[in-house]
Structure formats: structure tokens, C-alpha cells
Design a protein around this motif. Structure first.
Motif, PDB file in Angstrom:
ATOM      1  N   ALA A 112       0.838  -1.210   0.000  1.00 30.32           N
ATOM      2  CA  ALA A 112       0.000   0.000   0.000  1.00 30.32           C
ATOM      3  C   ALA A 112       0.866   1.250   0.000  1.00 30.32           C
ATOM      4  O   ALA A 112       0.586   2.217  -0.714  1.00 30.32           O
ATOM      5  N   GLU A 113       1.939   1.219   0.777  1.00 32.37           N
ATOM      6  CA  GLU A 113       2.830   2.388   0.813  1.00 32.37           C
ATOM      7  C   GLU A 113       3.468   2.620  -0.557  1.00 32.37           C
ATOM      8  O   GLU A 113       3.539   3.762  -1.047  1.00 32.37           O
ATOM      9  N   ILE A 114       3.923   1.564  -1.188  1.00 31.98           N
ATOM     10  CA  ILE A 114       4.542   1.698  -2.516  1.00 31.98           C
ATOM     11  C   ILE A 114       3.542   2.304  -3.502  1.00 31.98           C
ATOM     12  O   ILE A 114       3.838   3.257  -4.229  1.00 31.98           O
ATOM     13  N   ASP A 115       2.312   1.791  -3.488  1.00 27.36           N
ATOM     14  CA  ASP A 115       1.285   2.284  -4.419  1.00 27.36           C
ATOM     15  C   ASP A 115       0.894   3.741  -4.171  1.00 27.36           C
ATOM     16  O   ASP A 115       0.311   4.383  -5.042  1.00 27.36           O
ATOM     17  N   SER A 116       1.184   4.271  -2.980  1.00 21.12           N
ATOM     18  CA  SER A 116       0.774   5.647  -2.680  1.00 21.12           C
ATOM     19  C   SER A 116       1.671   6.679  -3.385  1.00 21.12           C
ATOM     20  O   SER A 116       1.404   7.870  -3.352  1.00 21.12           O
ATOM     21  N   HIS A 117       2.730   6.261  -4.030  1.00 24.17           N
ATOM     22  CA  HIS A 117       3.605   7.189  -4.758  1.00 24.17           C
ATOM     23  C   HIS A 117       2.991   7.547  -6.125  1.00 24.17           C
ATOM     24  O   HIS A 117       2.196   6.793  -6.678  1.00 24.17           O
ATOM     25  N   ASP A 118       3.405   8.696  -6.656  1.00 25.77           N
ATOM     26  CA  ASP A 118       2.892   9.106  -7.974  1.00 25.77           C
ATOM     27  C   ASP A 118       3.310   8.130  -9.069  1.00 25.77           C
ATOM     28  O   ASP A 118       2.600   7.932 -10.047  1.00 25.77           O
ATOM     29  N   ALA A 119       4.496   7.579  -8.934  1.00 26.05           N
ATOM     30  CA  ALA A 119       4.995   6.644  -9.956  1.00 26.05           C
ATOM     31  C   ALA A 119       5.805   5.542  -9.283  1.00 26.05           C
ATOM     32  O   ALA A 119       6.443   5.768  -8.255  1.00 26.05           O
ATOM     33  N   VAL A 120       5.758   4.352  -9.873  1.00 23.06           N
ATOM     34  CA  VAL A 120       6.478   3.197  -9.323  1.00 23.06           C
ATOM     35  C   VAL A 120       7.343   2.571 -10.423  1.00 23.06           C
ATOM     36  O   VAL A 120       6.853   2.305 -11.528  1.00 23.06           O
ATOM     37  N   LEU A 121       8.611   2.371 -10.105  1.00 23.99           N
ATOM     38  CA  LEU A 121       9.541   1.716 -11.045  1.00 23.99           C
ATOM     39  C   LEU A 121       9.850   0.302 -10.566  1.00 23.99           C
ATOM     40  O   LEU A 121      10.181   0.093  -9.395  1.00 23.99           O
ATOM     41  N   ARG A 122       9.739  -0.668 -11.487  1.00 20.61           N
ATOM     42  CA  ARG A 122      10.120  -2.060 -11.189  1.00 20.61           C
ATOM     43  C   ARG A 122      11.178  -2.517 -12.192  1.00 20.61           C
ATOM     44  O   ARG A 122      11.408  -1.836 -13.194  1.00 20.61           O
ATOM     45  N   PHE A 123      11.755  -3.681 -11.929  1.00 19.88           N
ATOM     46  CA  PHE A 123      12.887  -4.124 -12.736  1.00 19.88           C
ATOM     47  C   PHE A 123      12.675  -5.497 -13.372  1.00 19.88           C
ATOM     48  O   PHE A 123      12.110  -6.395 -12.748  1.00 19.88           O
ATOM     49  N   ASN A 124      13.175  -5.620 -14.568  1.00 20.41           N
ATOM     50  CA  ASN A 124      13.246  -6.912 -15.271  1.00 20.41           C
ATOM     51  C   ASN A 124      11.956  -7.712 -15.118  1.00 20.41           C
ATOM     52  O   ASN A 124      10.880  -7.191 -15.363  1.00 20.41           O
ATOM     53  N   SER A 125      12.045  -8.958 -14.643  1.00 22.22           N
ATOM     54  CA  SER A 125      10.829  -9.788 -14.646  1.00 22.22           C
ATOM     55  C   SER A 125      10.078  -9.751 -13.317  1.00 22.22           C
ATOM     56  O   SER A 125       9.282 -10.639 -13.031  1.00 22.22           O
ATOM     57  N   ALA A 126      10.318  -8.698 -12.497  1.00 23.16           N
ATOM     58  CA  ALA A 126       9.668  -8.638 -11.180  1.00 23.16           C
ATOM     59  C   ALA A 126       8.148  -8.514 -11.317  1.00 23.16           C
ATOM     60  O   ALA A 126       7.650  -7.542 -11.878  1.00 23.16           O
TER      61      ALA A 126
END
Ligand code: C5P
Length: 319
Positions: A112-126
Motif C-alpha cells: 500500500a505504501e509503494i502504491d501511494s507514490h505518484d509513480a512506481v519503477l520495477r525491474f526486469n521480470s519482477a
């Protein structure tokens, strides 16, 4: 296997593990990317936060391949490379989350905390599916390496997880940053796959990082490290942090510096145990982490409890 798990909060003051020193030695013997070793280079002078931020801001700006960047020209590249800059595509971003793939994020309940940001960056096949409680649901950007794009297992062209958000890719390039040299001999032969992906997903923005970014960043990491580091490009994680420092005002980075959940589990989504995923072997990961620790604005509590580091975006610093 490296049995080294004293890796946490006081990273900056920990000695460099022998296994990492050995990796550095063998990669310098190969020196695959032709890195110039600066003899008598002045290693690490303790810099203040503002000085370091300005060094990164001035020397490592966001740079993606653009139309007309020869030899990436001609009809195919013209129809594949995005016309708009990444900054224009994403607009102004205040808060951003960078979610590392480390096993230590498992059981964190940070979703929930991660989703509360304006943008989310993930990597490779995560993935997010099956792990949303810990890693969230939002994917605004995904940074992938050329190895992933070419891997049969990942099925990059067809797996729907890659079609969410903006894609950015990078490929280990010669230290010379010479585009002709890189064009003729990429580390992984990604050109056809890139064009094919663009043909199948014409609406999805898909950028390619310029080789200058990986090596300009490498230079800064090297100059701020106490010993010679691996002569290989920085990890996707570190490149992603720098991409977001270019785009966002404030960046929360999760499980780059380990929390108290530190584990040999390499990725939260795979059953592979290896401390090298966290300490680095090929990538100068331990030195990247020391630099990030130095720039951390967040509290020790956030780091130990959540594996969270808070960084300023470039825009907050006038240099
Ligand atoms: O393994 P992969 O490159 O896909 O993981 C994304 C990034 O997360 C890495 O490039 C590295 O920076 C970071 N990572 C880490 N510790 C791990 C696994 C990944 O710091 N155990």
C-alpha cells in the motif's frame, strides 16, 4: 556461495568482503568493456550530500536514444524510437517509488505504501501478481536489461506483465560510449527484438538508455569508492535510481539497502539463494549501495524496519 550476512545499516563502514575483492580482480583482468584505469586516481574524498548530488546532476543526466542518433537512424529506428522525451511522457512527478527485486521485500507488507507514490519503477521480470501485499500493484515504469529481453524464459514479446507502463531498456556498452561500436556489437543482440516489440505494442512508450548514462554513472561511483570497483556497468537497480532522480522530486527506494529482513533469497519471486545477488559480483553493487547510503535522507528506523531509503530528486538541488 558467499557466506556474508553482516551486510546492513553500517555498510559504509563495513570492510569490503574478500569475495567481492576477488571478483574485482578477475573482472579487471578481463576488462571486457575497455574501461580506462586511471592510474593514481584520487579515490574517495568524503563529499557532502549537496556536492555529491550536484556531481550526479551535472555528470549523469537522463539520456535515451533519440531519432537521428546515428547509427540508430533509418526507417526502422524512426518508427521504433519514441518521439517524446521520457520527461514529457511522464509529466511532473512528485513522489516516486523504486522497488528492488531483493528477497528481503517478501513479508514486508509495503504494497500500500509503494502504491501511494505518484509513480512506481520495477525491474526486469519482477511481478506484482501474487505479491501485491508486499510490492504493490502499480507499475508506471519498468527498466529491463537486454539479457531479459533476449531470454527465452522471460517470453518478453508475449508476457502481458511487460505491457504495463513505460518500458526502458539498457544494454552493457563499451566504456568508450561509442555508438557505432555498440551498434555493431551490443552485449546482447537486442535490435530485432526491440523492433518486434514496438511493432506488437505500438502505443507503449519504450526507451533505450544511452550508453553514456551507464558509464558516466560508473565514473562517479568509482571516484567515490575507496578501491577500484568492478569494471562492469552498474546494476539495473542503480540505473533505475538515477533515472528516477532525474524525473521525481523525492524518491523512496525499497530494499536496495537491506532491512532487518535481509536474506540470501535472491529475488522475492524465485527460489534461488545466493548472497551475491545482494553484495554483487558482476555489478559494482556494494559500491552503488555505499553511495546511496551516503545520500539517504531517511531515518535509520525506516531503513532497518522497511528497507527504505529516501533520496532527493535532482530538481531539489541548484548547482
Ligand atoms: O536481479 P535484477 O537486476 O532483476 O534486480 C533488480 C535490481 O535490484 C538489481 O539490479 C539490484 O540493484 C537490486 N537487487 C538487490 N539485491 C538483490 C536482488 C536485486 O539489491 N538480492
Amino acid at each position: 556461495i558467499i557466506y556474508w550476512n553482516s551486510f546492513s545499516v553500517s555498510l559504509e563502514h563495513n570492510p569490503i568482503p574478500e569475495a567481492v575483492k576477488y571478483a574485482i580482480k578477475i573482472y579487471w583482468e578481463k576488462n571486457k568493456f575497455g574501461v580506462f584505469r586511471k592510474v593514481n586516481q584520487c579515490h574517495r574524498r568524503n563529499k557532502g550530500l549537496s556536492e555529491l548530488m550536484c556531481e550526479l546532476k551535472c555528470r549523469v543526466p537522463l539520456s535515451t536514444l533519440k531519432l537521428g542518433d546515428r547509427p540508430f537512424s533509418g526507417e526502422r529506428w524512426e518508427s521504433s524510437l519514441p518521439i517524446q522525451s521520457l520527461q514529457v511522457t511522464l509529466g511532473a512527478l512528485k513522489t516516486c517509488a523504486v522497488v528492488m527485486s531483493a528477497g528481503a521485500i517478501k513479508g514486508s507488507s509495503l504494497g500500500a505504501e509503494i502504491d501511494s507514490h505518484d509513480a512506481v519503477l520495477r525491474f526486469n521480470s519482477a511481478p506484482t501478481e501474487g505479491y501485491t501485499k508486499d510490492v504493490g500493484t502499480k507499475t508506471t515504469l519498468r527498466l529491463v536489461n537486454s539479457q531479459l529481453i533476449m531470454s527465452e524464459k522471460a517470453d518478453f514479446l508475449n508476457d502481458p506483465q511487460y505491457s504495463t507502463g513505460v518500458l526502458i531498456m539498457w544494454d552493457p556498452a563499451p566504456y568508450s560510449r561509442n555508438l557505432d561500436e555498440w551498434y555493431k556489437k551490443p552485449d546482447f543482440n537486442f535490435h530485432e527484438r526491440y523492433h518486434e516489440y514496438r511493432r506488437l505494442h505500438p502505443e507503449q512508450p519504450f526507451y533505450i538508455l544511452s550508453p553514456s548514462m551507464q558509464w558516466d554513472l560508473w565514473d562517479v561511483i568509482q571516484e567515490n569508492s575507496p578501491i577500484d570497483i568492478q569494471p562492469n556497468p552498474p546494476s539495473s537497480g542503480m540505473l533505475g535510481i538515477i533515472v528516477m532522480m532525474n524525473l521525481c522530486q523525492q524518491i523512496s527506494v525499497y530494499e536496495f539497502l537491506s532491512s532487518s529482513r535481509k536474506t540470501a533469497l535472491c529475488h522475492y519471486y524465485e527460489e534461488e539463494y545466493n548472497w551475491q545477488c545482494t553484495t554483487g559480483h558482476y555489478h559494482p553493487l556494494i559500491f552503488e549501495k555505499r553511495l546511496v547510503q551516503h545520500m539517504n535522507r531517511g531515518s535509520k528506523f525506516d531503513l532497518v524496519t522497511f528497507g527504505k531509503v529516501t533520496l532527493d530528486g535532482y530538481s531539489l538541488h541548484t548547482c
